[in-house]
Enzyme design. Sequence first.
Site, PDB file in Angstrom:
ATOM      1  N   LYS A 117      62.270  38.543  22.042  1.00 30.01           N
ATOM      2  CA  LYS A 117      62.405  39.995  21.906  1.00 30.01           C
ATOM      3  C   LYS A 117      61.321  40.669  22.737  1.00 30.01           C
ATOM      4  O   LYS A 117      60.129  40.442  22.534  1.00 30.01           O
ATOM      5  CB  LYS A 117      62.270  40.409  20.432  1.00 30.01           C
ATOM      6  CG  LYS A 117      62.192  41.926  20.223  1.00 30.01           C
ATOM      7  CD  LYS A 117      62.159  42.323  18.743  1.00 30.01           C
ATOM      8  CE  LYS A 117      61.910  43.824  18.570  1.00 30.01           C
ATOM      9  NZ  LYS A 117      61.848  44.255  17.154  1.00 30.01           N
TER      10      LYS A 117
ATOM     11  N   ASP B 218      58.138  50.191  20.639  1.00 29.23           N
ATOM     12  CA  ASP B 218      59.155  50.525  19.632  1.00 29.23           C
ATOM     13  C   ASP B 218      58.743  51.762  18.859  1.00 29.23           C
ATOM     14  O   ASP B 218      57.947  51.704  17.928  1.00 29.23           O
ATOM     15  CB  ASP B 218      59.340  49.335  18.674  1.00 29.23           C
ATOM     16  CG  ASP B 218      60.435  49.590  17.640  1.00 29.23           C
ATOM     17  OD1 ASP B 218      61.167  50.588  17.781  1.00 29.23           O
ATOM     18  OD2 ASP B 218      60.557  48.769  16.693  1.00 29.23           O
TER      19      ASP B 218
ATOM     20  N   LYS C 188      59.795  56.161  13.848  1.00 33.92           N
ATOM     21  CA  LYS C 188      58.812  55.594  12.926  1.00 33.92           C
ATOM     22  C   LYS C 188      57.776  56.649  12.561  1.00 33.92           C
ATOM     23  O   LYS C 188      57.498  57.541  13.362  1.00 33.92           O
ATOM     24  CB  LYS C 188      58.065  54.431  13.605  1.00 33.92           C
ATOM     25  CG  LYS C 188      58.852  53.156  13.753  1.00 33.92           C
ATOM     26  CD  LYS C 188      57.990  52.071  14.394  1.00 33.92           C
ATOM     27  CE  LYS C 188      58.777  50.793  14.624  1.00 33.92           C
ATOM     28  NZ  LYS C 188      59.256  50.169  13.373  1.00 33.92           N
TER      29      LYS C 188
ATOM     30  N   ASP D 201      55.588  44.714  20.282  1.00 34.89           N
ATOM     31  CA  ASP D 201      56.969  44.383  19.931  1.00 34.89           C
ATOM     32  C   ASP D 201      57.667  43.572  21.032  1.00 34.89           C
ATOM     33  O   ASP D 201      58.859  43.280  20.931  1.00 34.89           O
ATOM     34  CB  ASP D 201      57.739  45.671  19.621  1.00 34.89           C
ATOM     35  CG  ASP D 201      58.825  45.467  18.568  1.00 34.89           C
ATOM     36  OD1 ASP D 201      58.750  44.477  17.815  1.00 34.89           O
ATOM     37  OD2 ASP D 201      59.756  46.300  18.519  1.00 34.89           O
TER      38      ASP D 201
ATOM     39  N   ASP E  26      66.009  52.037  14.612  1.00 35.57           N
ATOM     40  CA  ASP E  26      64.772  51.253  14.523  1.00 35.57           C
ATOM     41  C   ASP E  26      65.057  49.767  14.282  1.00 35.57           C
ATOM     42  O   ASP E  26      64.168  48.940  14.420  1.00 35.57           O
ATOM     43  CB  ASP E  26      63.876  51.817  13.415  1.00 35.57           C
ATOM     44  CG  ASP E  26      62.431  51.377  13.539  1.00 35.57           C
ATOM     45  OD1 ASP E  26      62.077  50.811  14.601  1.00 35.57           O
ATOM     46  OD2 ASP E  26      61.660  51.591  12.583  1.00 35.57           O
TER      47      ASP E  26
ATOM     48  N   GLU F 171      66.373  47.778  16.252  1.00 36.54           N
ATOM     49  CA  GLU F 171      66.802  47.594  17.642  1.00 36.54           C
ATOM     50  C   GLU F 171      66.643  46.161  18.126  1.00 36.54           C
ATOM     51  O   GLU F 171      67.341  45.724  19.035  1.00 36.54           O
ATOM     52  CB  GLU F 171      66.007  48.544  18.548  1.00 36.54           C
ATOM     53  CG  GLU F 171      64.635  48.029  19.013  1.00 36.54           C
ATOM     54  CD  GLU F 171      63.628  47.795  17.902  1.00 36.54           C
ATOM     55  OE1 GLU F 171      63.810  48.375  16.812  1.00 36.54           O
ATOM     56  OE2 GLU F 171      62.675  47.027  18.097  1.00 36.54           O
TER      57      GLU F 171
ATOM     58  N   ARG G  24      67.370  43.281  16.827  1.00 33.26           N
ATOM     59  CA  ARG G  24      68.553  42.429  16.659  1.00 33.26           C
ATOM     60  C   ARG G  24      69.631  42.762  17.697  1.00 33.26           C
ATOM     61  O   ARG G  24      70.447  41.913  18.031  1.00 33.26           O
ATOM     62  CB  ARG G  24      69.070  42.546  15.216  1.00 33.26           C
ATOM     63  CG  ARG G  24      69.457  43.935  14.792  1.00 33.26           C
ATOM     64  CD  ARG G  24      69.529  44.087  13.281  1.00 33.26           C
ATOM     65  NE  ARG G  24      68.202  44.206  12.664  1.00 33.26           N
ATOM     66  CZ  ARG G  24      67.987  44.278  11.355  1.00 33.26           C
ATOM     67  NH1 ARG G  24      68.998  44.246  10.506  1.00 33.26           N
ATOM     68  NH2 ARG G  24      66.755  44.389  10.897  1.00 33.26           N
TER      69      ARG G  24
END
Length: 537
Positions: free
Chosen positions: A298, A303, A310, A321, A380, A382, A384
């Site tokens: 990933k 993020d 967030k 991230d 959020d 994201e 996956r």
Amino acid sequence: MSPTATPSAQQGTTRDALPAVTASTRKLSGVTADAAVVGMVQGPDGATVAVEDLPEDSVHALEAAAAALDFTGKASTTLRLPGVEGLEVDQVVLVGLGRPDGDDVTPDTLRRAAGAALRAVSRASTVLVVLPTEEAEHARAVTEGALLGAYRFTAYKSGLASGATTASRDKDAKGKDAKGADGRDGVTELLVHVGARRDKDVRAAVERGQVVAAAVALARDLVNTPPLDLHPATFADRAEQAVRSLPVKVQVLDEKQLARKGYGGILAVGQGSSRPPRLVTLSYSPSRAKGHVALVGKGITFDTGGISLKPPASMPGMKADMSGAAAVLSTVVAAARLGLPVAVTGYLALAENMPGGAAQRPSDVITMYGGRTVEVLNTDAEGRLVMADAIVTALEQSPDAVIDVATLTGAQVVALGSRVSGVMANDDALRSEVVANADVAGEEMWPMPLPAHLRATMDSTVADIANISSKRDAGMLTAGVFLQEFVPTGGEQHVPWAHVDIAGPAFNEGGPFDHVHKGGTGAAVATLVRLLENRSV
Ligand code: BES
Ligand code: MN
Ligand code: ZN
């Protein structure tokens, strides 16, 4: 000026090199260095020196100093002393190895102690490391720990004290520019004492330790680099740079190519940012390869959460991230440098999750690579989305196993804390293999289930699946179950797949400990390299 050309404080290209390492076979009394690190074991009569080869004078002086200053030898504790009789050094750092179980200290204890000791060394460029290295595994652990303890990230330190001018950069005691956060100059050379033995295995282990530590350091550097400078395109550049001199092929898909091929997940996550997404594929395929492992990382370079923004307090850590992608890149680099006879393909799913005007909306339906549809109820969640696209891509090569690494859920941190990664899989053997290799590599990972009943909590009224669960609980596992949807599981098409959630372990927000500094940790690199090594034999 194009948005990608925003000037930054530094370009982050001046990298701190790890110290050079020499496996030293010389008599300890004849070695000159700025500092020595000496291992001590805990005993009924206080701390005693762990390595036999030290001059008798030094042993007495060090044990007396330990006793006088109540240094017990507890694992990873340190005591700084001035130089002693019998050693040509200005400074000695005693480091505890605890009470050995049976008659031997473990490689893990050594790795951690070596790291703690190198963090404690002050103003030394050459450091002599005197820790037990009789066995190859011990020598490797000492090398890894010492190098990672000596790791620094100073690319963004100007060296200017407040109110100073460029003409008066901070100088350390030796008059060199003191760029470090702590105003100290870094260690440039490690002499790892391996005794008079000219054991081939021990030398090879010291070299392996260097390759692993360099790979972990590369991952740390990428994670520590501010997101202003590290976005999908620059991450792809860094990947190309990292493998330039290695037998690794690189393919970079830009946003246009991603659109042409139908990468709906990566594109949807990236579309709210002015800095478009990338999918990087790194192929290392040696001749005589014993099998093929696909690694998927990933790589959300930042993020924000997107439109499902967030809260401010949880944002700064989100530069990390992309830690999964950093771990995958670093692992491919290490596999190629070690010349492991196993084919490895690394996939870096790179996007910046921003809430720009073109951002995806909660309730959008996207078509993923391969054709499945996903209702995005929370932008959020994201990770996956980009991971599913990359996993489906990895499956096209029919690898023997797919392992994905991702800072996927806050729920991982709640369940296992900030030092233990969660390992989920559609295959018991692969899950156990990952956990067992973590154990050997000195990383904490724990097996977690993928309960089938959680799938129904992601049923969508309009698409094949929703990207979040209707329930708040088991967030780490639901994310895993979401990814499993994209992997043929059970039956004839079964592909062993494991998912490692490193949300907590990837970034150390607490104080430094052992060989781990604040900031990027390089989590999962050592484990993945070990797994590939063990698949090579
Ligand atoms: N990158 C985060 C997960 C994360 C959280 C990593 C804390 C490191 C530390 C991920 O993209 C995320 O935001 N996940 C959400 C999922 C939720 C919306 C279902 C989460 O965990 O809150
Ligand atoms: Mn997120
Ligand atoms: Zn994320």
